[in-house]
Design a protein around this motif. Structure first.
Motif, mmCIF file in Angstrom:
data_model
loop_
_atom_site.group_PDB
_atom_site.id
_atom_site.type_symbol
_atom_site.label_atom_id
_atom_site.label_comp_id
_atom_site.label_asym_id
_atom_site.label_seq_id
_atom_site.Cartn_x
_atom_site.Cartn_y
_atom_site.Cartn_z
ATOM 1 N N GLU A 158 0.834 -1.201 0.000
ATOM 2 C CA GLU A 158 0.000 0.000 0.000
ATOM 3 C C GLU A 158 0.871 1.255 0.000
ATOM 4 O O GLU A 158 0.598 2.224 -0.722
ATOM 5 C CB GLU A 158 -0.918 -0.002 1.222
ATOM 6 N N GLU A 159 1.938 1.262 0.826
ATOM 7 C CA GLU A 159 2.809 2.425 0.905
ATOM 8 C C GLU A 159 3.536 2.658 -0.414
ATOM 9 O O GLU A 159 3.656 3.799 -0.887
ATOM 10 C CB GLU A 159 3.829 2.248 2.038
ATOM 11 N N GLU A 160 4.022 1.572 -1.028
ATOM 12 C CA GLU A 160 4.723 1.704 -2.312
ATOM 13 C C GLU A 160 3.774 2.179 -3.404
ATOM 14 O O GLU A 160 4.157 3.002 -4.250
ATOM 15 C CB GLU A 160 5.345 0.352 -2.688
ATOM 16 N N ALA A 161 2.530 1.688 -3.403
ATOM 17 C CA ALA A 161 1.556 2.108 -4.401
ATOM 18 C C ALA A 161 1.249 3.595 -4.263
ATOM 19 O O ALA A 161 1.087 4.306 -5.266
ATOM 20 C CB ALA A 161 0.270 1.293 -4.260
ATOM 21 N N LEU A 162 1.182 4.090 -3.033
ATOM 22 C CA LEU A 162 0.920 5.506 -2.808
ATOM 23 C C LEU A 162 2.062 6.351 -3.342
ATOM 24 O O LEU A 162 1.834 7.393 -3.986
ATOM 25 C CB LEU A 162 0.717 5.764 -1.316
ATOM 26 N N MET A 163 3.300 5.915 -3.123
ATOM 27 C CA MET A 163 4.457 6.650 -3.642
ATOM 28 C C MET A 163 4.483 6.600 -5.177
ATOM 29 O O MET A 163 4.772 7.611 -5.833
ATOM 30 C CB MET A 163 5.754 6.076 -3.064
ATOM 31 N N GLU A 164 4.159 5.447 -5.742
ATOM 32 C CA GLU A 164 4.142 5.322 -7.202
ATOM 33 C C GLU A 164 3.070 6.220 -7.817
ATOM 34 O O GLU A 164 3.267 6.784 -8.898
ATOM 35 C CB GLU A 164 3.894 3.861 -7.591
ATOM 36 N N SER A 165 1.945 6.378 -7.126
ATOM 37 C CA SER A 165 0.894 7.241 -7.654
ATOM 38 C C SER A 165 1.326 8.699 -7.650
ATOM 39 O O SER A 165 0.935 9.474 -8.531
ATOM 40 C CB SER A 165 -0.397 7.067 -6.853
ATOM 41 N N GLY A 166 2.146 9.090 -6.653
ATOM 42 C CA GLY A 166 2.677 10.454 -6.638
ATOM 43 C C GLY A 166 3.587 10.706 -7.828
ATOM 44 O O GLY A 166 3.508 11.763 -8.474
ATOM 45 N N LEU A 167 4.442 9.740 -8.141
ATOM 46 C CA LEU A 167 5.310 9.868 -9.311
ATOM 47 C C LEU A 167 4.489 9.875 -10.594
ATOM 48 O O LEU A 167 4.792 10.614 -11.539
ATOM 49 C CB LEU A 167 6.322 8.714 -9.333
ATOM 50 N N ALA A 168 3.432 9.065 -10.627
ATOM 51 C CA ALA A 168 2.564 9.030 -11.811
ATOM 52 C C ALA A 168 1.900 10.380 -12.022
ATOM 53 O O ALA A 168 1.809 10.876 -13.158
ATOM 54 C CB ALA A 168 1.511 7.938 -11.656
ATOM 55 N N LEU A 169 1.428 10.996 -10.937
ATOM 56 C CA LEU A 169 0.791 12.313 -11.041
ATOM 57 C C LEU A 169 1.769 13.347 -11.570
ATOM 58 O O LEU A 169 1.402 14.191 -12.396
ATOM 59 C CB LEU A 169 0.248 12.732 -9.671
ATOM 60 N N ARG A 170 3.013 13.286 -11.128
ATOM 61 C CA ARG A 170 4.022 14.213 -11.641
ATOM 62 C C ARG A 170 4.247 13.995 -13.141
ATOM 63 O O ARG A 170 4.310 14.956 -13.913
ATOM 64 C CB ARG A 170 5.345 14.025 -10.886
ATOM 65 N N ASN A 171 4.332 12.738 -13.563
ATOM 66 C CA ASN A 171 4.561 12.442 -14.978
ATOM 67 C C ASN A 171 3.381 12.844 -15.856
ATOM 68 O O ASN A 171 3.551 13.172 -17.029
ATOM 69 C CB ASN A 171 4.838 10.947 -15.169
ATOM 70 N N LEU A 172 2.184 12.802 -15.273
ATOM 71 C CA LEU A 172 0.967 13.066 -16.046
ATOM 72 C C LEU A 172 0.460 14.502 -15.897
ATOM 73 O O LEU A 172 -0.563 14.845 -16.494
ATOM 74 C CB LEU A 172 -0.141 12.098 -15.620
ATOM 75 N N SER A 173 1.146 15.319 -15.119
ATOM 76 C CA SER A 173 0.622 16.647 -14.798
ATOM 77 C C SER A 173 0.395 17.508 -16.038
ATOM 78 O O SER A 173 -0.627 18.190 -16.165
ATOM 79 C CB SER A 173 1.552 17.362 -13.823
ATOM 80 N N HIS A 174 1.324 17.491 -16.992
ATOM 81 C CA HIS A 174 1.168 18.296 -18.204
ATOM 82 C C HIS A 174 0.004 17.773 -19.048
ATOM 83 O O HIS A 174 -0.778 18.547 -19.622
ATOM 84 C CB HIS A 174 2.466 18.282 -19.023
ATOM 85 N N PHE A 175 -0.112 16.465 -19.123
ATOM 86 C CA PHE A 175 -1.200 15.815 -19.850
ATOM 87 C C PHE A 175 -2.553 16.216 -19.258
ATOM 88 O O PHE A 175 -3.494 16.599 -19.965
ATOM 89 C CB PHE A 175 -0.979 14.305 -19.757
ATOM 90 N N PRO A 234 3.813 4.933 -16.012
ATOM 91 C CA PRO A 234 2.852 6.018 -16.219
ATOM 92 C C PRO A 234 3.441 7.143 -17.063
ATOM 93 O O PRO A 234 4.581 7.555 -16.863
ATOM 94 C CB PRO A 234 2.550 6.500 -14.801
ATOM 95 N N GLY A 235 2.696 7.628 -18.029
ATOM 96 C CA GLY A 235 3.173 8.719 -18.867
ATOM 97 C C GLY A 235 2.218 9.015 -19.996
ATOM 98 O O GLY A 235 1.306 8.233 -20.285
ATOM 99 N N GLU A 236 2.423 10.158 -20.618
ATOM 100 C CA GLU A 236 1.616 10.551 -21.768
ATOM 101 C C GLU A 236 2.256 9.966 -23.023
ATOM 102 O O GLU A 236 3.409 10.228 -23.332
ATOM 103 C CB GLU A 236 1.553 12.072 -21.885
ATOM 104 N N TYR A 237 1.498 9.148 -23.759
ATOM 105 C CA TYR A 237 2.018 8.525 -24.958
ATOM 106 C C TYR A 237 1.666 9.372 -26.173
ATOM 107 O O TYR A 237 0.615 10.002 -26.235
ATOM 108 C CB TYR A 237 1.445 7.109 -25.126
ATOM 109 N N LYS A 238 2.544 9.379 -27.132
ATOM 110 C CA LYS A 238 2.327 10.159 -28.351
ATOM 111 C C LYS A 238 1.032 9.719 -29.036
ATOM 112 O O LYS A 238 0.778 8.543 -29.229
ATOM 113 C CB LYS A 238 3.510 9.963 -29.301
#
Length: 247
Positions: free
Chosen positions: A18-35, A194-198
């Protein structure tokens, strides 16, 4: 879909805590913020056009505003739902699953924006397939996430999507194969981050990461291959009954 090329194993670490998933979601949000910012801007633009059309009683511009607003609002909703799902590791609810029912539900629940792609999506199953002891909802979501990712690939007039389910009694495994015409990136594992794909029009940037998460929870594995006929194929192997299953 005959196997003709060497597969690349997408390394499957243990499912995160659960803790690792929460941290991964934070990184995902950063990667997806522009999208996400771009989609919010399109929602705002569509709302402004629709509001101006209502004030001026202009049906033509109202339709234009709604055509911009509604698909992007639906997509924004799916991104938020996927982020919430990615931030948690929910326990499996194991039950007997019927693959044909699952596939029907996937087609039924695809977003409205994918409707034009439906005629290019082909599902095939072995007959008969034995029942599987799996989490019905997570497997349905996993298949849908693959379909949404594949729906973004290629041109509208030349991108048939094939999905196939097989069963191997020797290993007591199900194989789900998803194929489309296209080219793998140099690092196929990056597709599962996680990321925005072309060229993304239907996906959320979390479709394959979530699909991978659900496969991990079922103690399965994913392989991907680039075939000589120009097809990319994702191979998902799931045990008929995971060792820890209560079924």
């Amino acid at each position: 879909m005959n196997k003709t090329e060497e597969s690349i194993l997408i390394q499957e670490p243990s499912c995160p805590s659960e803790e690792e998933a929460l941290m991964e979601s934070g990184l995902a949000l950063r990667n997806l913020s522009h999208f996400i910012k771009n989609i919010v801007q399109m929602v705002s633009g569509g709302a402004e056009v629709a509001q101006a059309a209502v004030q001026s009683n202009n049906p033509k511009y109202l339709e234009k505003g709604l055509n911009l607003l509604l698909p992007n609002l639906e997509r924004l909703k799916r991104i938020i739902i996927d982020l919430c799902e990615y931030s948690r590791v929910r326990p499996l609810k194991m039950e007997s699953c019927d693959w044909k029912v699952l596939l029907r539900e996937v087609l039924r629940d695809l977003p409205a924006a994918v409707e034009k792609k439906l005629e290019k999506i082909t599902f095939q199953t072995d007959a008969p397939l034995p029942s599987a002891c799996l989490d019905h909802e997570k497997i349905r979501q996993m298949i849908q996430h693959f379909v949404l990712f594949l729906a973004d690939q290629g041109e509208d007039d030349g991108c048939p999507i094939q999905a196939e389910v097989r069963y191997f009694p020797q290993t007591r495994e199900f194989l789900l194969a998803f194929a489309y015409k296209g080219q793998l990136p140099d690092c196929p594992q990056s597709l599962f981050e996680p990321g925005e794909y072309k060229g993304t029009r239907f996906g959320t940037g979390l479709n394959l990461p979530l699909a991978r998460r659900f496969v991990q929870q079922h103690q399965g594995r994913i392989e991907v291959e680039q075939r000589s006929d120009g097809c990319v194929v994702f191979l998902v192997f799931l045990p008929q009954q995971p060792p820890s299953s209560p079924c």
